[in-house]
Design an enzyme around this catalytic site. Structure first.
Site, mmCIF file in Angstrom:
data_model
loop_
_atom_site.group_PDB
_atom_site.id
_atom_site.type_symbol
_atom_site.label_atom_id
_atom_site.label_comp_id
_atom_site.label_asym_id
_atom_site.label_seq_id
_atom_site.Cartn_x
_atom_site.Cartn_y
_atom_site.Cartn_z
ATOM 1 N N GLU A 35 1.018 -1.184 0.215
ATOM 2 C CA GLU A 35 0.127 -0.021 0.004
ATOM 3 C C GLU A 35 0.978 1.131 -0.211
ATOM 4 O O GLU A 35 1.797 1.455 0.954
ATOM 5 C CB GLU A 35 -0.822 0.208 1.268
ATOM 6 C CG GLU A 35 -1.886 1.015 1.459
ATOM 7 C CD GLU A 35 -2.631 1.349 2.421
ATOM 8 O OE1 GLU A 35 -2.645 0.309 3.292
ATOM 9 O OE2 GLU A 35 -3.576 2.111 2.432
ATOM 10 N N ARG A 259 4.933 -12.737 9.318
ATOM 11 C CA ARG A 259 5.638 -11.543 9.318
ATOM 12 C C ARG A 259 7.061 -11.468 10.127
ATOM 13 O O ARG A 259 7.249 -12.373 11.006
ATOM 14 C CB ARG A 259 4.823 -10.361 9.777
ATOM 15 C CG ARG A 259 4.479 -10.426 10.898
ATOM 16 C CD ARG A 259 3.651 -8.780 11.280
ATOM 17 N NE ARG A 259 2.772 -8.459 10.156
ATOM 18 C CZ ARG A 259 2.931 -7.545 9.398
ATOM 19 N NH1 ARG A 259 3.555 -6.442 9.777
ATOM 20 N NH2 ARG A 259 1.933 -7.173 8.581
ATOM 21 N N LYS A 269 4.063 0.981 9.304
ATOM 22 C CA LYS A 269 4.185 2.141 8.792
ATOM 23 C C LYS A 269 3.695 3.200 9.636
ATOM 24 O O LYS A 269 4.312 4.496 9.471
ATOM 25 C CB LYS A 269 3.857 2.111 7.394
ATOM 26 C CG LYS A 269 4.769 1.357 6.303
ATOM 27 C CD LYS A 269 4.105 1.274 4.981
ATOM 28 C CE LYS A 269 3.030 0.191 4.801
ATOM 29 N NZ LYS A 269 2.493 0.040 3.464
#
Ligand code: ATP
Ligand code: MG
Length: 553
Positions: A35, A259, A269
């Protein structure tokens, strides 16, 4: 720098089985779907290496797809940085794509589902919808809007698209299973109204698909064979499969891996953005950031990051990786490639009393002792007055101190053996000058002195010394998992994560140092030229120390 042969990870096993079974004609197409709402971090590097790595290994391809369904937080600056970082890591995508390219198709898909009686327009507020959803142990409740007719839903959805309603007035929901133990299947949202400008589609749309309505279908549209993502998407998978089945699209399959979590940093982020906007760091590419651009500015190489991702492997369960492993990987790489130079970071003057007054000589040092032939070398000016590291001298050295002391000997790298004689101190008792004598027959490469010394120290001739600013970085956080502590994660920032040495002395050849070509300051660590460096004011970043010297505070 490839690791030794390793066994297949579980995703490679799946891919090999699929190829063997002739699934999709043996074709492998993966995608990396960021994204564009921030810069990529080392966690994304893991995903990039996995997706692109699989394609490389199995003769496939990888798409770079920007998941740009949220117009408010996204920006072209991020798109550009993401492209730069993927390329820098050494990968090439087959197609540059955007979820927003599919807005028309996704709208059509939504209409199809409405026509099948599988989607409806709901006027409830977000709070009402949340309240009606039930809990994992209690089924959800339907509302009056759930029974709207297909015609009414088609008309309302068209009006939503036409901009007839304000933000939040209505949503389009899938008619799922309100009793499903999987909350994601309880009539999930498909579209929301948002009168916002999009960085690619401009003002064309005022309704935007939810991530969950865009992601699976984007994979299907591109005919992605193996859609790899992180574990938090496991419960979303049934929903993606339901949409794909109902819409009769390409049966893309999703596989989930754990992850990457790295200690002493944060990786979301959203948190990294806070560090930037609140001024805790000097931008997304601050050398202390776990971003790809930060690591690059710090002096990390693409090979070292790929090696790190290879070494941590592909896990099915969440774990925490020690940042020491990342440091190990860059150290290994730079040990083989970085050219050796001398720099004195905390200088004290060393005067060689018996060196001929006014004499200078040109000595020679190889660039890289790790490579046969040393990769050439450079001239190093020597004279009777040098800078040495303050910590390399002790007035009263203990027994096993192999550096310079009064009455003890040490070798000056690439030069002579010297013996400490006396010191000069200022009024506060600080040493301002060290006096020594040198052994003329002990010159490196032509040593006939017969003297053996245990230690070697680095130095810079004062007359020839150049100056540089040197930035010493440490971990950005004082605790292993700042996101899991009480209070705000920013309370755990390491106040000493950056120490600036305003004036270090470097050998003249370091004036030739360039950004992107790391050097080893002998005995001090690996360094690289910072992007703010100019010929008038050189600035070096410490990439990593020579040894793992970090102690828990
Ligand atoms: P963040 O929470 O840091 O913003 P994200 O998952 O929202 O991360 P995306 O841009 O959506 O970021 O991620 C792009 C791809 O990278 C996704 O497939 C995602 O699963 C993967 N990814 C993100 N973070 C990690 C991580 N820490 N380890 C491995 N893969 C990751
Ligand atoms: Mg995200």
């Amino acid at each position: 720098m490839m690791s030794e042969e390793r066994s297949l990870n579980f995703i490679e096993e799946i891919v090999e089985e699929d190829i063997a079974a002739g699934k999709h004609g043996g074709r492998v197409l993966t995608r990396f779907p960021p994204e564009p709402n921030g810069y990529l971090h080392i966690g994304h590097a893991k995903s990039i290496c996995l997706n692109f790595g699989l394609a490389q290994k199995y003769n496939g391809q990888t798409n770079l797809r920007f998941d740009d369904t949220n117009p408010v937080k996204e920006d072209v600056e991020y798109v550009d940085s993401i492209k730069e970082d993927v390329k820098w890591l050494g990968f090439e995508w087959a197609n540059e794509l955007y979820a927003s390219d599919y807005f028309d198709k996704l709208y059509e898909f939504a209409v199809t589902l409405i026509k099948k009686g599988l989607a409806y327009v709901d006027d409830s507020t977000a709070e009402e919808i949340a309240a009606q959803k039930g809990t994992p142990t209690e089924p959800g409740k339907g509302n009056e809007y759930r029974n709207r007719s297909v015609e009414e839903n088609l008309a309302l959805f068209a009006d939503m698209k036409a901009g007839k309603f304000p933000d939040g007035a209505k949503v389009l929901r899938a008619k799922g299973d309100l009793a499903s133990p999987n909350m994601h299947l309880r009539d999930p949202l498909m579209y929301r109204i948002k009168h916002a400008h999009h960085h690619r589609t401009g003002d064309k749309w005022c309704i935007y698909p939810m991530y969950d309505f865009a992601h699976g279908q984007s994979d299907a549209i591109e005919e992605i064979t193996h859609s790899i993502c992180t574990l938090e998407f496991v419960p979303h998978r049934p929903l993606y499969e339901w949409f794909i089945e109902q819409l009769e699209l390409f049966p893309s399959k999703q596989y989930e891996f754990a992850r990457l979590n790295l200690n002493y940093t944060v990786m979301s982020k959203r948190k990294l953005l806070q560090l930037v906007t609140d001024g805790f760091v000097d931008g997304w590419d601050d050398p202390r950031m776990p971003t790809i651009s930060g690591l690059r500015r710090r002096g990390y190489t693409p090979a070292s990051i790929r090696e790190f991702c290879e070494r941590i492997g592909v896990a099915k369960r969440e774990n925490m990786i020690d940042v020491g492993l990342l440091e190990f990987c860059i150290r290994e790489d730079l040990n083989k490639t970085a050219w050796r130079r001398m720099a004195v970071l905390d200088p004290v003057k060393l005067i060689i009393d018996n060196y001929p007054e006014g004499q200078t000589e040109t000595l020679h040092g190889e660039n890289n002792p790790e490579v046969e032939g040393g990769e050439g070398g450079r001239d190093i000016p020597f004279s009777g007055e040098l800078w040495i590291e303050r910590e390399d001298f002790m007035e009263n050295p203990p027994k096993k101190y192999f550096r310079l002391g009064i009455g003890t000997m040490v070798r000056l790298k690439h030069a002579y053996i010297v013996k400490g004689e006396s010191v000069v101190k200022d009024a506060d008792g600080n040493i301002t000058e060290i006096h020594c004598t040198y052994i003329p027959e002990s010159k490196s490469g032509n040593d006939t002195s017969g003297i053996n010394v245990k230690g070697t120290i680095h130095w810079i001739s004062t007359e020839h010394a150049k100056e540089a600013e040197v930035r010493m970085y440490d971990r950005l956080f004082q605790v292993e998992d700042p996101s899991n502590e009480d209070g705000d994660f920013k309370d755990y920032i390491n106040p000493n994560s950056l120490q600036v040495i305003e004036k270090a002395f470097i050998e003249p050849d370091l004036l030739n140092a360039v950004e992107g070509k790391p050097v080893q300051f002998i005995r001090k660590g690996y360094f690289t030229v910072d992007k703010t460096s100019t010929p008038e004011k050189l600035v070096f970043n410490r990439t990593v120390t020579l040894k793992d010297g970090w102690v828990k505070k």
